[in-house]
Design a protein around this motif. Structure first.
Motif, PDB file in Angstrom:
ATOM      1  N   ASN A  24      -6.904  -2.676  -9.295  1.00 53.32           N
ATOM      2  CA  ASN A  24      -7.596  -1.990 -10.384  1.00 53.32           C
ATOM      3  C   ASN A  24      -8.166  -0.641  -9.956  1.00 53.32           C
ATOM      4  O   ASN A  24      -8.904  -0.016 -10.723  1.00 53.32           O
ATOM      5  CB  ASN A  24      -8.727  -2.863 -10.926  1.00 53.32           C
ATOM      6  CG  ASN A  24      -8.217  -4.091 -11.638  1.00 53.32           C
ATOM      7  OD1 ASN A  24      -7.929  -4.045 -12.829  1.00 53.32           O
ATOM      8  ND2 ASN A  24      -8.070  -5.187 -10.902  1.00 53.32           N
ATOM      9  N   GLU A  25      -7.822  -0.195  -8.748  1.00 53.86           N
ATOM     10  CA  GLU A  25      -8.421   1.020  -8.210  1.00 53.86           C
ATOM     11  C   GLU A  25      -7.354   2.002  -7.713  1.00 53.86           C
ATOM     12  O   GLU A  25      -6.269   1.596  -7.295  1.00 53.86           O
ATOM     13  CB  GLU A  25      -9.348   0.696  -7.039  1.00 53.86           C
ATOM     14  CG  GLU A  25     -10.458  -0.281  -7.368  1.00 53.86           C
ATOM     15  CD  GLU A  25     -11.258  -0.648  -6.140  1.00 53.86           C
ATOM     16  OE1 GLU A  25     -11.187   0.092  -5.129  1.00 53.86           O
ATOM     17  OE2 GLU A  25     -11.944  -1.682  -6.166  1.00 53.86           O
ATOM     18  N   ASP A  71      -3.451   0.401  -3.460  1.00 48.83           N
ATOM     19  CA  ASP A  71      -3.432  -0.811  -2.650  1.00 48.83           C
ATOM     20  C   ASP A  71      -3.375  -1.999  -3.607  1.00 48.83           C
ATOM     21  O   ASP A  71      -4.297  -2.204  -4.400  1.00 48.83           O
ATOM     22  CB  ASP A  71      -4.692  -0.879  -1.786  1.00 48.83           C
ATOM     23  CG  ASP A  71      -4.667  -2.017  -0.775  1.00 48.83           C
ATOM     24  OD1 ASP A  71      -3.981  -3.024  -1.019  1.00 48.83           O
ATOM     25  OD2 ASP A  71      -5.360  -1.915   0.255  1.00 48.83           O
ATOM     26  N   ARG A  96       0.848  -1.192   0.000  1.00 46.05           N
ATOM     27  CA  ARG A  96       0.000   0.000   0.000  1.00 46.05           C
ATOM     28  C   ARG A  96       0.886   1.245   0.000  1.00 46.05           C
ATOM     29  O   ARG A  96       1.854   1.323   0.765  1.00 46.05           O
ATOM     30  CB  ARG A  96      -0.921   0.013   1.223  1.00 46.05           C
ATOM     31  CG  ARG A  96      -1.862   1.224   1.307  1.00 46.05           C
ATOM     32  CD  ARG A  96      -2.710   1.135   2.567  1.00 46.05           C
ATOM     33  NE  ARG A  96      -3.472   2.353   2.800  1.00 46.05           N
ATOM     34  CZ  ARG A  96      -4.694   2.589   2.345  1.00 46.05           C
ATOM     35  NH1 ARG A  96      -5.308   1.670   1.618  1.00 46.05           N
ATOM     36  NH2 ARG A  96      -5.317   3.719   2.618  1.00 46.05           N
ATOM     37  N   GLU A 122      -7.535   5.510  -5.012  1.00 41.17           N
ATOM     38  CA  GLU A 122      -8.314   6.457  -4.206  1.00 41.17           C
ATOM     39  C   GLU A 122      -7.721   7.849  -4.410  1.00 41.17           C
ATOM     40  O   GLU A 122      -6.507   8.024  -4.291  1.00 41.17           O
ATOM     41  CB  GLU A 122      -8.259   6.085  -2.729  1.00 41.17           C
ATOM     42  CG  GLU A 122      -8.963   4.795  -2.364  1.00 41.17           C
ATOM     43  CD  GLU A 122      -8.881   4.540  -0.869  1.00 41.17           C
ATOM     44  OE1 GLU A 122      -9.561   5.249  -0.099  1.00 41.17           O
ATOM     45  OE2 GLU A 122      -8.108   3.649  -0.491  1.00 41.17           O
ATOM     46  N   ARG A 127     -13.178   6.781  -5.556  1.00 39.56           N
ATOM     47  CA  ARG A 127     -12.561   5.627  -6.196  1.00 39.56           C
ATOM     48  C   ARG A 127     -12.489   5.853  -7.701  1.00 39.56           C
ATOM     49  O   ARG A 127     -13.492   6.174  -8.341  1.00 39.56           O
ATOM     50  CB  ARG A 127     -13.367   4.361  -5.924  1.00 39.56           C
ATOM     51  CG  ARG A 127     -12.724   3.111  -6.500  1.00 39.56           C
ATOM     52  CD  ARG A 127     -13.611   1.896  -6.353  1.00 39.56           C
ATOM     53  NE  ARG A 127     -14.731   1.927  -7.292  1.00 39.56           N
ATOM     54  CZ  ARG A 127     -15.318   0.838  -7.813  1.00 39.56           C
ATOM     55  NH1 ARG A 127     -14.880  -0.363  -7.471  1.00 39.56           N
ATOM     56  NH2 ARG A 127     -16.330   0.936  -8.628  1.00 39.56           N
ATOM     57  N   GLU A 153      -3.860  -5.078  -3.220  1.00 41.31           N
ATOM     58  CA  GLU A 153      -4.964  -6.022  -3.091  1.00 41.31           C
ATOM     59  C   GLU A 153      -6.243  -5.517  -3.762  1.00 41.31           C
ATOM     60  O   GLU A 153      -7.220  -6.255  -3.872  1.00 41.31           O
ATOM     61  CB  GLU A 153      -5.200  -6.353  -1.622  1.00 41.31           C
ATOM     62  CG  GLU A 153      -4.027  -7.127  -1.007  1.00 41.31           C
ATOM     63  CD  GLU A 153      -4.228  -7.452   0.455  1.00 41.31           C
ATOM     64  OE1 GLU A 153      -5.160  -6.883   1.075  1.00 41.31           O
ATOM     65  OE2 GLU A 153      -3.450  -8.269   0.985  1.00 41.31           O
ATOM     66  N   ARG A 154      -6.220  -4.264  -4.220  1.00 45.38           N
ATOM     67  CA  ARG A 154      -7.302  -3.683  -5.026  1.00 45.38           C
ATOM     68  C   ARG A 154      -6.636  -2.997  -6.221  1.00 45.38           C
ATOM     69  O   ARG A 154      -6.809  -1.809  -6.450  1.00 45.38           O
ATOM     70  CB  ARG A 154      -8.119  -2.700  -4.190  1.00 45.38           C
ATOM     71  CG  ARG A 154      -8.847  -3.345  -3.018  1.00 45.38           C
ATOM     72  CD  ARG A 154      -9.293  -2.323  -1.997  1.00 45.38           C
ATOM     73  NE  ARG A 154     -10.097  -1.256  -2.580  1.00 45.38           N
ATOM     74  CZ  ARG A 154     -10.382  -0.106  -1.968  1.00 45.38           C
ATOM     75  NH1 ARG A 154      -9.886   0.121  -0.757  1.00 45.38           N
ATOM     76  NH2 ARG A 154     -11.126   0.798  -2.548  1.00 45.38           N
TER      77      ARG A 154
END
Length: 401
Positions: free
Chosen positions: A302-303, A297, A284, A305, A320, A299-300
């Motif tokens: 494709n995103e 992050d 992260r 913030e 997002r 673990e996400r």
């Protein structure tokens, strides 16, 4: 020196475990996803155990195999050497490959110490005069959301960068009976969590901010000092030692934390641990600037913030961004908007950029020089931790312009 066919780039890979499998996936896929001027041929893979490397060649899609990397380098039908071995062999294989006129992709970290990394940079600099290209495999640069993060920062969307926070957390060695694999031995790996996963967040934060780390204050710790000697190893896993079998000393760090200052004035914190229970691959990065913040992050992946402080107060908040649009980095080659991609795609993007650079006669990134910059940060962290967390300046890379 090999001569590249007008349409074919012939790859030989050394190593076939975790990273070898990831790189093989990339070489198999890259021409199917991207329209490139050269077509990759997976000519041969190298490993010491003939039965295992023969099986890996068949399973991973290689035309053939050898058991001696020197034989691979000597072949006239090989244009690229892809180094996916433990760090203690990176310098020897890479320098020999460059001397033989082969392009080289080498996994991170570049080497086990600064002297080896510097020798690799010197060899790459000399080879560049003959059109030979080199790249160090920091694949997370090629996650589209991370690449978009860099673009937004370069465009000034965050204003002046003030804070950088980066963590990379795993838990695969929390069991004290987990065997003494090569990643836990300094002579093979160079360092522990610091070089294995800390190198990733060092490179990624320097890349996305455009700033380098200039000084550090660090702590490292080895929580389990001895482990059973393994009977068999496969990738990151290994079978436990039998009852009564000998134990060996763990000679690397299990965790490293450090504060840092960046060249643009930002302050930063970094944490790398393989003892963070429940965290399987938790990378992260958060960047705070004078005009907003961005968070990535893994673990996400494709995103993003994004907090935009230039909006009216009533509209502010973390939003997002789903990074799946064809306008986003690399994604025009994949699926319709909203259809996510995964970890393995970062390696395909890396292969794409490498093939494109070789075809165009340009230098791909991250260069060995950039990877040396990461190695110098790792070295400063180790020196700071060894001297009671004293503030330690990061040396400047030494290489020809």
């Amino acid at each position: 020196m090999s001569t590249i066919d007008n349409k074919e780039l012939r790859v030989g890979m050394v190593g076939y475990a975790f990273m070898g499998a990831a790189h093989s996936q990339a070489w198999r896929t890259v021409n199917r996803a991207f329209d490139l001027p050269l077509r990759v041929r997976m000519a041969a893979v190298c490993g010491r155990d003939e039965a295992k490397v023969a099986e890996a060649a068949d399973r991973l899609g290689w035309d053939g195999y050898v058991t001696d990397w020197r034989e691979l380098i000597a072949r006239d039908d090989i244009d690229v050497i892809d180094v996916c071995t433990p760090g203690d062999s990176h310098a020897e294989i890479t320098i020999a490959a460059l001397a033989a006129g082969k392009h080289v992709m080498c996994e991170k970290p570049l080497a086990n110490n600064v002297a080896e990394a510097q020798a690799m940079v010197d060899a790459a600099t000399a080879a560049r005069e003959s059109g030979i290209r080199t790249l160090c495999g920091f694949n997370y640069r090629r996650v589209p959301a991370a690449a978009l993060m860099r673009q937004m920062i370069a465009a000034g969307r965050l204003g002046v960068i003030r804070h950088v926070r980066a963590v990379y957390l795993q838990d695969w060695i929390t069991d004290p009976n987990f065997p003494l694999v090569w990643r836990l031995q300094q002579e093979r790996a160079g360092s522990g969590a610091l070089g294995d996963i800390g190198a990733h967040i060092i490179d990624l934060t320097q890349h996305i901010t455009g700033q380098r780390i200039t000084g550090v204050s660090a702590l490292t710790e080895t929580f389990v000092k001895e482990r059973p000697i393994p009977t068999e190893m496969s990738g990151l896993a290994a079978s436990s030692a039998a009852d009564g079998q000998a134990y060996g000393q763990v000679t690397v760090d299990d965790a490293a934390v450090f504060t840092a200052r960046l060249s643009g004035g930002a302050i930063a914190t970094y944490e790398a641990s393989r003892f963070a229970m429940g965290r399987k691959n938790g990378l992260r990065v958060e960047i705070n600037g004078s005009l907003g913040s961005l968070v990535f992050d893994l673990e996400r992946l494709n995103e993003l913030e994004f907090y935009d402080a230039t909006l009216p107060a009533a509209e502010q908040g973390f939003n997002r961004i789903l990074v799946t649009e064809p306008e986003h980095p690399y994604l025009s080659a994949w699926w319709p908007p909203g259809h996510i991609i995964g970890y393995e795609h970062s390696f395909t993007h890396q292969a794409r950029d490498f093939v494109q650079a070789v075809a165009e006669g340009t230098d791909p990134h991250p260069s060995f020089e950039e990877a040396l910059g990461v190695q110098l940060v790792l070295d400063a962290v180790q020196r700071s931790a060894a001297s009671g967390s004293t503030w330690t300046q990061v040396a400047q890379p030494q290489y020809a312009a």
